[in-house]
Design an enzyme around this catalytic site. Structure first.
Site: not given
Ligand code: F6P
Length: 515
Positions: A345, A376, A485
């Protein structure tokens, strides 16, 4: 200056052309000082980098590359609290979360950073006091962390890794997936009145986490419990949203803590409850010791610098596309997933800081599984497959179990695998032929303690920083997760109504099957 625009990059590219002739076995035979030269101590860890496909010349060119690409200035800017996360206009200060409240280094910080440090310690003290209160509360038997990504992987990995330090009279659960099977299975084993839910989300908007938190709250109330505020705690930088959810106890953190770098913040509360305040402070101290090493150690003896540059050598000059992590300790079950987020990421980017397309590869694919299980399963490919995959072993000298024989067997397997990868075995090109000359690194911890784990994780954070800085990318944003998203929102609405109009034919077909 971006890595590929430096003189050192061009020299390395030329040199790499002569590299197919490089043979680790001959290098060791030729140079009796090789193991010592490519090994070093750093806070909490010892690392042997000598079984990697490089030599002193490459290492020195890589150090020139770091110099010319401005890695050390970039490091300075991070530790001065400058907004190096330019696409979000934010500072990057997870290191401040483990900075002692007092001392010469803290006194020398810029005044705005010093003000942040005060807030850090204020929150840390409150959070650790709360952790101690929960530890002493025998009524609470189960702690459920609801969070995903950085709000799950770090604390989960650390709670597992430090299980020998953890309270034995509480169970820790981590619910991350929006897949209801996960939460459902956990809820089935709980008594509402004996459970503490930690809703961990930096933004407090993440769909997966909010869906799980709402369902957990609904379940809690359906059990006849009314006191949500006593049993739900928020770990977030969005206190307002947590308040609206009905949560009164909230431990905050700041926009300058990236999710995947947040285990040191309030997001570490499950760990603090598991191991206690003193051990949590030791975890921070280990990371701080690694910060100091990264900041001050001579670059030729600077472990995050060496590892990060080796990553660049493999990715851009030998064109290896993945790295395998093989921790030889079962408590490190979640280390590979944690490191996947950290590396992929952070450095899975295709444009530079100016938004220009990069002409070279960035983040490798990171994957792995604790040994000896991996042996294994997929080690066959590592030994005899057509791709070379650099391997990173992590081992712990002292075990905490009392079973005779096991630990020596475990460690001998780790050493033997590294040896076999390098030495190979000749069988006239037949089935039993191992070409050898396959690279690996060994990272050793004396004991798996909070201090050493903190140091190990900070080491990984900083090596990712180094390669990202050479690649000229912003390692601290994650725009690549946004599109999915947005599309999921649209598709969710369609799944409820069955409307497939305007969708591509494949998605429309699948949607119809799913309604
Ligand atoms: O969608 C990725 C992300 O933004 C990550 O970078 C982050 O760790 C995760 O989602 C959770 O985000 P949050 O802590 O805001 O719920």
């Amino acid at each position: 200056m971006r890595g590929d625009q430096t003189a050192a990059w061009q020299v390395l590219a030329e040199y790499a052309k002569t590299f197919p002739g490089f043979d680790l076995r001959s290098e060791f035979a030729r140079d009796t000082g090789r193991a010592a030269h490519f090994s070093q101590d750093a806070p909490g860890v010892f690392a042997d980098l000598s079984k990697n496909l490089w030599n002193a010349k490459i290492e020195s060119l890589l150090l020139q590359l770091a110099q010319q690409a401005g890695v050390f200035e970039h490091r300075y800017r991070m530790f001065q609290g400058e907004a190096i996360n330019a696409t979000e206009n934010r500072a990057v200060m997870h290191w401040l979360l483990r900075q002692p409240a007092q001392g010469a280094a803290s006194d020398a910080l810029p005044s705005d950073v010093k003000a942040s440090l005060k807030e850090v310690h204020h929150t840390l003290n409150a959070m650790l006091a709360f952790a101690e209160k929960i530890r002493a509360d025998h009524h609470i038997t189960d702690v459920v962390n609801i969070g995903i990504g950085g709000s799950d992987l770090g604390p989960q990995m650390a709670v597992m890794a430090l299980q020998s330090f953890a309270l034995k009279d509480k169970r820790f659960h981590f619910v991350s997936n929006v897949d209801g099977h996960e939460l459902d299975a956990v809820l089935q084993g709980l008594k509402a009145d004996n459970t503490l839910f930690l809703v961990a989300s930096k933004t407090f908007t993440t769909l997966d986490t909010m869906t799980n938190a709402v369902s957990a709250k609904r379940w809690f109330e359906a059990q006849g419990c009314k006191n949500v505020s006593q049993h739900f705690v928020a770990l977030t930088s969005n206190g307002e949203a947590a308040g609206k959810f009905g949560i009164q106890t909230c431990f905050g953190f700041w926009d300058w803590v990236g999710g995947r770098y947040s285990v040191w913040s309030a997001i570490g509360l499950p760990l603090a409850i598991a191991i206690g305040a003193d051990s949590f402070r030791a975890f921070l101290a280990g990371a701080h010791a690694m910060d100091q090493h990264f900041l001050h150690a001579n670059s030729a003896q600077n472990l995050p610098v060496r590892l990060g540059l080796l990553d660049v050598w493999y990715r851009n000059f030998l064109h290896y596309t993945s790295r395998c992590i093989a921790p030889y300790h079962s408590a490190f079950k979640r280390l590979a997933p944690f490191m996947q987020q950290l590396e992929m990421e952070s450095n899975g980017k295709q444009v530079d800081m100016a938004g220009k397309a990069l002409p070279y590869g960035t983040s490798p694919v990171l994957w792995g599984e604790p040994g000896t299980n991996g042996q294994h399963a997929f080690f066959q490919m590592l030994h005899q497959g057509t791709d070379v995959v650099p391997l990173e072993f992590v081992a712990v000298k002292n075990a905490t179990h009392t079973l005779p024989d096991h630990h020596a067997l475990l460690l001998s397997n780790m050493l033997a695998q590294a040896q076999a990868l390098m030495l190979g075995q000749s069988d006239d090109g037949g089935y039993k032929n191992f070409t050898g000359n396959r690279p690996s690194t060994v990272i050793l911890l004396e004991d798996l303690t909070p201090f050493n784990l903190g140091a190990l994780i900070a080491l990984q954070e900083h090596r990712v920083f180094v390669s990202g800085a050479v690649w000229g990318i912003n390692s601290f944003d994650q725009w690549g997760v946004e599109l999915g998203k947005v599309l999921a929102k649209d598709i969710h609405a369609r799944l409820l109504t069955g409307d497939a109009s305007g969708l591509d034919a494949s998605t429309a077909q699948l949607l119809k099957r799913l309604i």
